[in-house]
Design an enzyme around this catalytic site. Structure first.
Site, PDB file in Angstrom:
ATOM      1  N   HIS A  65      41.757  30.147  39.532  1.00 26.40           N
ATOM      2  CA  HIS A  65      42.581  31.321  39.690  1.00 26.40           C
ATOM      3  C   HIS A  65      41.932  32.370  39.065  1.00 26.40           C
ATOM      4  CE1 HIS A  65      45.904  33.941  38.442  1.00 26.40           C
ATOM      5  NE2 HIS A  65      46.059  34.176  39.665  1.00 26.40           N
ATOM      6  N   GLU A  68      38.967  33.719  40.760  1.00 24.81           N
ATOM      7  CA  GLU A  68      39.153  34.470  42.077  1.00 24.81           C
ATOM      8  C   GLU A  68      39.566  35.819  41.384  1.00 24.81           C
ATOM      9  OE1 GLU A  68      43.185  35.839  43.689  1.00 24.81           O
ATOM     10  OE2 GLU A  68      43.410  33.626  43.603  1.00 24.81           O
ATOM     11  N   HIS A  69      40.348  36.096  40.352  1.00 25.86           N
ATOM     12  CA  HIS A  69      40.595  37.453  39.951  1.00 25.86           C
ATOM     13  C   HIS A  69      39.312  38.165  39.688  1.00 25.86           C
ATOM     14  CE1 HIS A  69      45.068  38.016  38.922  1.00 25.86           C
ATOM     15  NE2 HIS A  69      44.801  37.039  39.570  1.00 25.86           N
ATOM     16  N   GLU A 140      51.011  37.339  34.145  1.00 25.04           N
ATOM     17  CA  GLU A 140      51.429  36.593  35.136  1.00 25.04           C
ATOM     18  C   GLU A 140      51.868  35.203  34.729  1.00 25.04           C
ATOM     19  OE1 GLU A 140      49.202  35.664  39.331  1.00 25.04           O
ATOM     20  OE2 GLU A 140      47.948  36.641  38.086  1.00 25.04           O
TER      21      GLU A 140
END
Length: 428
Positions: A65, A68-69, A140
């Site tokens: 993840h 991905e960012h 997040e």
């Protein structure tokens, strides 16, 4: 290029594997102005243990993840503005077993496709930007921790799975992401973002040959062997713990109930097991089932209740969730109803009705570009051509449904996660 026609669905898909190993799938939609493109890698949150250049690597949880960012950073700046400038919307997501980058547009498709291919294949990480991202993803993580829907699921996974990495959140933890470095991101990109591990899929009024030519032009020319990785975990058949409970800011108790199932594997037989399980769930607790109507009339569930069969590489699970003042009563009722269905059987009339309903839902979902392209990608990585689903439904029998319920819905492989409202009286 191979042209596959699916007469039962009225669909055609053009497939080609390029010299560098990339698979390309194009679904023509003549006359439609919208185009949707997914560029997907067979790499998700569970893939933290792999071998690169002969060296065994265990990456921190949450790195897929995180990567991905950071892929949206380019030497010239953040890439989203370049998509916006040509009228395209770009986004991405990371799941447990894949990462997808995608855009939609009505015009300038080729420019948008070139941008997508270029930024996903161009890693650019600096110490400063990676450190800054820790704060963003940390927030997040905290937001997810405050979300009852996320918390009830993640706590259930912690109860059910001892070794499978689904017991760890996709985002990782504050501690795990603090261990992520630019060097580790480069290593994971090299391992999993190479063409032979990826799929480029487009739906819209586009030329399949042009899509392939652009991929050849932008992406690396060389083909490399797939990175060896751990994608099977020795997991007990029974759950680790049978229950977990906590309090949060909810109006009434929220629950998620799970039944641990064997790993369905890959390919057509795995897809068949999934479809059998979906139909079994419909017979057991679908909205038209006797159990659903009875529990609704008794007030132990409301219209938030629902569930089905879920798979991630290496695991399968039947789950239901919703709001209820008596989650334990729901659990007992489901187990008892499964026993009844196994004893009495499921009629051919009921099976045929459920098959028609399930087929109808899947066929209608093909009208949605997003739904269509997601399913093609997800099932491709599990070794199954999704558009063959009508043939599988035709051969499913009622005995398969009851056999699934007999083996899946059992006390020993059941766990329940409950979030209750905070008892403010006790807090005083």
């Amino acid at each position: 290029m191979i042209e596959k026609v699916y007469p039962q669905l009225g669909e055609t898909v053009f497939w080609e594997t390029l010299e560098n190993g990339l698979t390309v799938a194009v679904v023509p939609r003549p006359g439609f102005s919208k185009k949707l493109c997914y560029f997907v890698t067979d790499y998700g949150a569970i893939h933290t243990h792999f071998t690169e250049n002969g060296k065994e690597i265990v990456a921190p949880a949450g790195i897929a993840h995180y990567l991905e960012h950071k892929m949206f950073d380019m030497p010239e700046g953040e890439i989203s503005g370049q998509f916006a400038a040509i009228g395209a919307d770009v986004n991405a997501f990371t799941s447990y077993d894949m990462t997808a980058y995608y855009f939609s547009c009505t015009g300038q498709f080729e420019k948008a496709l070139s941008l997508l291919l270029r930024f996903v294949s161009t890693p650019y990480f600096t110490e400063e930007s990676v450190e800054k991202e820790q704060g963003i993803i940390g927030q997040e993580i905290e937001m997810n921790a405050d979300s009852p829907d996320t918390a009830v699921f993640e706590r259930l996974m912690g109860c059910m799975y001892e070794n499978h990495p689904i017991n760890t959140p996709i985002l990782g933890t504050r501690k795990s992401i603090s261990e992520i470095t630019p060097e580790m991101l480069y290593t994971c990109h090299k391992a999993f973002y190479s063409p032979e591990n990826m799929l480029l899929c487009v739906v819209g009024d586009v030329d399949p040959v042009t899509v392939c030519e652009m991929a050849r032009e932008v992406l690396p020319k060389e083909k490399k062997e797939k990175t060896p990785r751990v994608d099977h975990w020795e997991e007990p058949a029974t759950v680790l713990r049978h229950s977990t409970e906590t309090e949060m800011e909810v109006a009434m108790p929220l629950f998620q109930l799970g039944f641990k199932c064997p790993d369905p594997g890959r390919g057509e037989e795995a897809a068949r097991q999934e479809f059998v399980a979906d139909l079994a769930c419909e017979a057991l607790f679908g909205e038209s089932s006797d159990l659903y109507l009875r529990m609704y009339e008794e007030g132990i569930i409301d219209n938030s209740f629902g569930g089905g069969f879920e798979t991630v590489a290496g695991m399968g699970m039947l789950s239901v969730s919703g709001d209820s003042d008596d989650p334990e009563a729901v659990r007992k009722a489901i187990i008892a109803e499964a026993e009844r269905l196994c004893a009495e059987g499921i009629s051919e009339e009921t099976l045929l009705r459920m098959k028609r309903s399930a087929m109808g839902r899947r066929i209608r979902a093909l009208d949605s570009f997003n739904s269509f392209i997601f399913r093609i990608c997800a099932y491709y990585f599990s070794g199954f051509d999704y558009l063959h689903f009508p043939a599988i439904y035709e051969r499913i029998t009622a005995n398969e449904l009851t056999e699934f319920l007999r083996t899946a819905v059992r006390e020993e492989n059941c766990a329940i996660s409950v979030i209750r409202p905070i008892n403010k009286e006790e807090k005083k």
